[in-house]
Design an enzyme around this catalytic site. Structure first.
Site, PDB file in Angstrom:
ATOM      1  N   ASN A 174       0.801  -1.231   0.000  1.00  8.57           N
ATOM      2  CA  ASN A 174       0.000   0.000   0.000  1.00  8.57           C
ATOM      3  C   ASN A 174       0.833   1.280   0.000  1.00  8.57           C
ATOM      4  OD1 ASN A 174       0.736  -0.826   2.585  1.00  8.57           O
ATOM      5  ND2 ASN A 174      -0.962   0.214   3.554  1.00  8.57           N
ATOM      6  N   LYS A 197      12.496  -7.937   0.194  1.00  3.79           N
ATOM      7  CA  LYS A 197      11.576  -8.499  -0.792  1.00  3.79           C
ATOM      8  C   LYS A 197      10.280  -7.694  -0.737  1.00  3.79           C
ATOM      9  CE  LYS A 197       8.273 -11.382  -0.715  1.00  3.79           C
ATOM     10  NZ  LYS A 197       7.328 -10.703  -1.630  1.00  3.79           N
ATOM     11  N   GLY A 249       2.870  -6.460   6.870  1.00  2.00           N
ATOM     12  CA  GLY A 249       1.874  -7.210   6.112  1.00  2.00           C
ATOM     13  C   GLY A 249       0.759  -7.678   7.022  1.00  2.00           C
ATOM     14  N   SER A 250       0.109  -8.755   6.614  1.00  5.31           N
ATOM     15  CA  SER A 250      -1.067  -9.224   7.355  1.00  5.31           C
ATOM     16  C   SER A 250      -0.665 -10.009   8.607  1.00  5.31           C
ATOM     17  CB  SER A 250      -1.898 -10.132   6.444  1.00  5.31           C
ATOM     18  OG  SER A 250      -1.133 -11.271   6.103  1.00  5.31           O
ATOM     19  N   THR A 253       0.408 -13.694   7.717  1.00  5.94           N
ATOM     20  CA  THR A 253       1.800 -13.872   7.284  1.00  5.94           C
ATOM     21  C   THR A 253       2.755 -13.532   8.433  1.00  5.94           C
ATOM     22  OG1 THR A 253       1.077 -13.180   5.084  1.00  5.94           O
ATOM     23  CG2 THR A 253       3.436 -13.364   5.422  1.00  5.94           C
ATOM     24  N   GLU A 271       4.921  -5.338  11.646  1.00  7.76           N
ATOM     25  CA  GLU A 271       3.953  -4.242  11.480  1.00  7.76           C
ATOM     26  C   GLU A 271       2.753  -4.851  10.766  1.00  7.76           C
ATOM     27  OE1 GLU A 271       3.993  -1.167  12.467  1.00  7.76           O
ATOM     28  OE2 GLU A 271       6.046  -1.017  13.181  1.00  7.76           O
ATOM     29  N   CYS A 305      -3.219   0.590   6.837  1.00  6.70           N
ATOM     30  CA  CYS A 305      -3.300  -0.305   8.000  1.00  6.70           C
ATOM     31  C   CYS A 305      -3.930   0.355   9.218  1.00  6.70           C
ATOM     32  CB  CYS A 305      -1.904  -0.791   8.354  1.00  6.70           C
ATOM     33  SG  CYS A 305      -0.729   0.564   8.566  1.00  6.70           S
ATOM     34  N   GLU A 407     -10.517  -6.646   9.338  1.00  6.65           N
ATOM     35  CA  GLU A 407      -9.839  -5.617   8.543  1.00  6.65           C
ATOM     36  C   GLU A 407     -10.250  -5.782   7.079  1.00  6.65           C
ATOM     37  OE1 GLU A 407      -5.586  -5.967   7.739  1.00  6.65           O
ATOM     38  OE2 GLU A 407      -5.397  -3.819   8.028  1.00  6.65           O
ATOM     39  N   GLU A 484       8.417   1.126  14.324  1.00  8.54           N
ATOM     40  CA  GLU A 484       9.208   1.782  13.281  1.00  8.54           C
ATOM     41  C   GLU A 484       9.192   3.277  13.586  1.00  8.54           C
ATOM     42  OE1 GLU A 484       7.571   0.026   9.531  1.00  8.54           O
ATOM     43  OE2 GLU A 484       9.361  -1.221   9.696  1.00  8.54           O
TER      44      GLU A 484
HETATM   45  P1  NAD Z   1       0.523 -10.129   3.069  1.00 11.34           P
HETATM   46  O1  NAD Z   1       0.756 -10.620   4.446  1.00 11.34           O
HETATM   47  O2  NAD Z   1      -0.353 -10.907   2.188  1.00 11.34           O
HETATM   48  O3  NAD Z   1       1.913  -9.970   2.291  1.00 11.34           O
HETATM   49  C1  NAD Z   1       2.947  -9.161   2.811  1.00 11.34           C
HETATM   50  C2  NAD Z   1       4.268  -9.642   2.241  1.00 11.34           C
HETATM   51  O4  NAD Z   1       4.555 -10.938   2.745  1.00 11.34           O
HETATM   52  C3  NAD Z   1       4.304  -9.759   0.726  1.00 11.34           C
HETATM   53  O5  NAD Z   1       5.551  -9.276   0.273  1.00 11.34           O
HETATM   54  C4  NAD Z   1       4.164 -11.249   0.489  1.00 11.34           C
HETATM   55  O6  NAD Z   1       4.732 -11.675  -0.739  1.00 11.34           O
HETATM   56  C5  NAD Z   1       4.951 -11.792   1.670  1.00 11.34           C
HETATM   57  N1  NAD Z   1       4.623 -13.163   2.071  1.00 11.34           N
HETATM   58  C6  NAD Z   1       3.482 -13.858   1.864  1.00 11.34           C
HETATM   59  N2  NAD Z   1       3.579 -15.089   2.418  1.00 11.34           N
HETATM   60  C7  NAD Z   1       4.804 -15.162   2.996  1.00 11.34           C
HETATM   61  C8  NAD Z   1       5.487 -16.157   3.759  1.00 11.34           C
HETATM   62  N3  NAD Z   1       4.941 -17.348   4.019  1.00 11.34           N
HETATM   63  N4  NAD Z   1       6.731 -15.873   4.227  1.00 11.34           N
HETATM   64  C9  NAD Z   1       7.301 -14.677   3.984  1.00 11.34           C
HETATM   65  N5  NAD Z   1       6.703 -13.697   3.266  1.00 11.34           N
HETATM   66  C10 NAD Z   1       5.459 -13.933   2.779  1.00 11.34           C
HETATM   67  O7  NAD Z   1      -0.030  -8.633   3.239  1.00 11.34           O
HETATM   68  P2  NAD Z   1      -0.411  -7.607   2.085  1.00 11.34           P
HETATM   69  O8  NAD Z   1      -1.701  -8.000   1.475  1.00 11.34           O
HETATM   70  O9  NAD Z   1       0.765  -7.379   1.202  1.00 11.34           O
HETATM   71  O10 NAD Z   1      -0.611  -6.270   2.922  1.00 11.34           O
HETATM   72  C11 NAD Z   1      -1.801  -5.954   3.578  1.00 11.34           C
HETATM   73  C12 NAD Z   1      -1.638  -6.118   5.057  1.00 11.34           C
HETATM   74  O11 NAD Z   1      -0.501  -5.382   5.510  1.00 11.34           O
HETATM   75  C13 NAD Z   1      -2.821  -5.546   5.826  1.00 11.34           C
HETATM   76  O12 NAD Z   1      -3.162  -6.423   6.871  1.00 11.34           O
HETATM   77  C14 NAD Z   1      -2.273  -4.255   6.395  1.00 11.34           C
HETATM   78  O13 NAD Z   1      -2.921  -3.789   7.554  1.00 11.34           O
HETATM   79  C15 NAD Z   1      -0.846  -4.609   6.654  1.00 11.34           C
HETATM   80  N6  NAD Z   1      -0.005  -3.412   6.741  1.00 11.34           N
HETATM   81  C16 NAD Z   1       0.475  -3.050   7.968  1.00 11.34           C
HETATM   82  C17 NAD Z   1       1.232  -1.898   8.096  1.00 11.34           C
HETATM   83  C18 NAD Z   1       1.766  -1.451   9.431  1.00 11.34           C
HETATM   84  O14 NAD Z   1       2.652  -0.610   9.458  1.00 11.34           O
HETATM   85  N7  NAD Z   1       1.278  -1.990  10.539  1.00 11.34           N
HETATM   86  C19 NAD Z   1       1.521  -1.132   6.968  1.00 11.34           C
HETATM   87  C20 NAD Z   1       1.030  -1.551   5.737  1.00 11.34           C
HETATM   88  C21 NAD Z   1       0.266  -2.703   5.629  1.00 11.34           C
END
Ligand code: NAD
Length: 514
Positions: A174, A197, A249-250, A253, A271, A305, A407, A484
């Protein structure tokens, strides 16, 4: 996340897609040891679609085990000399990077629009946070120090801060450049080296950052980029020679990253997601509260997020708030994110758009009232295949509805009515998440009392979604571990080495017999 007042963003009305950006989009897409390269092995190809057009922006090989290993080895080889530079010297390099980022702001903003689909003016605002991040860590790099302690009998000791080594970073889509910068700038300031990555949905900005860092003087191998999906992310986070994992990420993950970290007892920063409350009391300035709620829900198509998607409004102001907020939501201009007057850009992907629309339908089927939005708009011309959604506002909902609990990560705002302060605090905290929260009131005492009780890592009083480089950002509960930004991030990229300096003969008591 923003660090600047949005009206201060200079609009230069550049509509061109920029030749620089077109060059940046060309292969190869990995960056190892100071140059772009093809991976030595792959686990397939993935297509990076441009959200605005729905067309393929880049077809990218996903890095395999050997390639991940090559990147980590390069980062390991670069570690001794980078960590041996003085903090001041590393700071100068990061400060130069900030200058170069500023010189390239417009192109970088266009790249973020193409990668993510957000409106151009927002992408420019994001660049301000990226630049500020490098300025901040460039400025404090020389002050990343430990402390010394005077001990009994003239002895003394000190605890120096040492870098951790090689950091493996994995990011979301995002805020493509911001997510990466919030990790890389503090990590490098502390003397670590990095393998990143990016998300396969927005993979290009991190790569361009590599070119800028090199030009600023970051030595080869210090910052490396590998591309791929979850499989590649897992290879990196399970790599035995990564000393630290830094993930955005989520939650799902995040659990896997933590499991990978557990195997090697690695330092992990997470995060993760959120479902944050935004509380509006009867005495709030209505216009400000609505402006805050717009920022808390509809920036970056709602793909933020920390968004305050559970808007709790006190009963006395409820009707007026709903009317004003819905009026504003209806006025939002869905369109080509490259147009200066667009306020809602393209959703990241078709799959994600359908997921967002699914939440709207589920809310309605559970009895909520859809006040506006929640529809796909076809934007003619270049953008006709993009997924553009009108911002949705739902009312008459309750705390147990799926769209209120989970979410969504899209433009769906739920407005909930409350009566008392005690009630709203309890409902606001009734969630697995704890990323953020905010309150709008003219009663300063109440504002502080409420944020004090919110179980959230970042809280706002009479604003929302601002996050300056100087202040920590991160979550309570399942929203994450670590912080962060600010001095707090230094804690997560360094470890202490304690040195005890004995100034007298060693006193080992009865262990020594003359
Ligand atoms: P995601 O968890 O699907 O993917 C995040 C990253 O993890 C991607 O680069 C993906 O390729 C990688 N990934 C997937 N499976 C993996 C594994 N098994 N091992 C290692 N890496 C793996 O999340 P998304 O859809 O990219 O992002 C959306 C989520 O991120 C939302 O939940 C959002 O709230 C969160 N987010 C949090 C913050 C924060 O600062 N707290 C900021 C931005 C987004």
């Amino acid at each position: 996340m923003l660090n600047t007042r949005l009206s201060s963003i200079v609009r230069n009305y550049s509509r061109s897609m920029s030749t620089t950006v077109n060059n940046w989009i060309k292969p190869p897409y990995n960056w190892i040891n100071g140059s772009r390269c093809e991976p030595v092995d792959t686990v397939g190809l993935f297509k990076n679609l441009e959200p605005r057009t729905g067309q393929v922006l880049a077809t990218i090989p996903a890095s395999g085990k050997l390639e991940v290993d090559r990147a980590v080895k390069c980062a390991r080889a670069a570690f001794p000399s980078w960590s041996n530079l003085s903090g001041m010297e590393r700071g100068r390099i990061l400060t130069r990077a900030a200058q170069l980022l500023r010189e390239n702001t417009e192109d970088l903003a266009i790249l973020d629009v193409r990668d993510n689909g957000k409106p151009i003016w927002e992408a420019r605002a994001d660049m301000e946070t990226v630049i500020a991040c490098f300025e901040y860590y460039g400025g404090i790099a020389g002050s990343i120090v430990g402390h010394h302690v005077k001990l009994p009998s003239g002895s003394w000791g000190f605890a120096s801060r040492e870098p951790l080594g090689v950091v493996g970073g994995v990011g979301a889509w995002n805020y493509p450049l911001q997510t990466c910068s919030w990790k890389v700038a503090p990590a490098l300031a502390c003397g670590n080296t990095f393998v990143y990555k990016p998300s396969p949905l927005a993979p290009l900005a991190a790569l361009v950052l590599a070119q800028i860092l090199k030009e600023a003087g970051v030595p080869d191998g210090v910052y490396n980029v590998i591309q791929g999906e979850g499989e590649t992310g897992a290879l990196l986070s399970n790599h035995q020679d990564c000393d630290k994992l830094s993930f955005t990420g989520s939650v799902q993950t995040g659990v896997k990253i933590m499991e990978a970290g557990a195997k090697g007892i690695k330092n992990v920063t997470l995060e993760l997601g959120g479902k944050s409350p935004l509380i509006v009391f009867d005495d709030a300035n209505l216009k400000n509260a609505v402006k805050g709620a717009l920022m808390a829900n509809f920036l970056t198509q709602g793909e933020v997020c920390s968004n305050g998607t559970r808007i709790f409004v006190q009963s006395g102001i409820y009707q007026d708030f709903v009317k004003c907020f819905v009026d504003q939501a209806k006025k939002m201009k869905v369109g080509d994110p490259m147009n200066e007057d667009t306020t809602v850009g393209a959703t990241i992907s078709e799959d994600h758009a359908k997921k967002v629309l699914g939440y709207v339908s589920s809310a309605v089927s559970e009895g909520a009232k859809l006040e506006c939005g929640g529809e796909r708009v076809i934007v003619p011309g270049d953008c006709q295949d993009g997924w553009f959604l009108t911002p949705a506002v739902i009312t008459q909902c309750n705390d147990q509805m799926k769209a209120v609990k989970e979410e969504i990560f899209g433009s769906v705002a739920a407005i909930l009515k409350f009566d008392t302060e005690e009630e709203v605090i309890s409902r606001a905290n009734d969630t697995e998440f704890g990323l953020a929260g905010g309150v709008f009131t003219n009663d300063l005492t109440r504002a502080h009392r409420v944020v004090d009780k919110l179980q959230a890592g970042t809280t706002w009083i009479n604003t929302f979604n601002l996050s300056p480089a100087e202040l920590p950002f991160g979550g309570y509960k399942t929203s994450g571990i670590g912080r962060e930004n600010g001095l707090a991030a230094i804690e997560h990229y360094t470890q202490y080495k304690t040195v005890y300096v004995e100034m007298n003969d060693v006193d080992c008591g009865p262990l020594w017999q003359d």
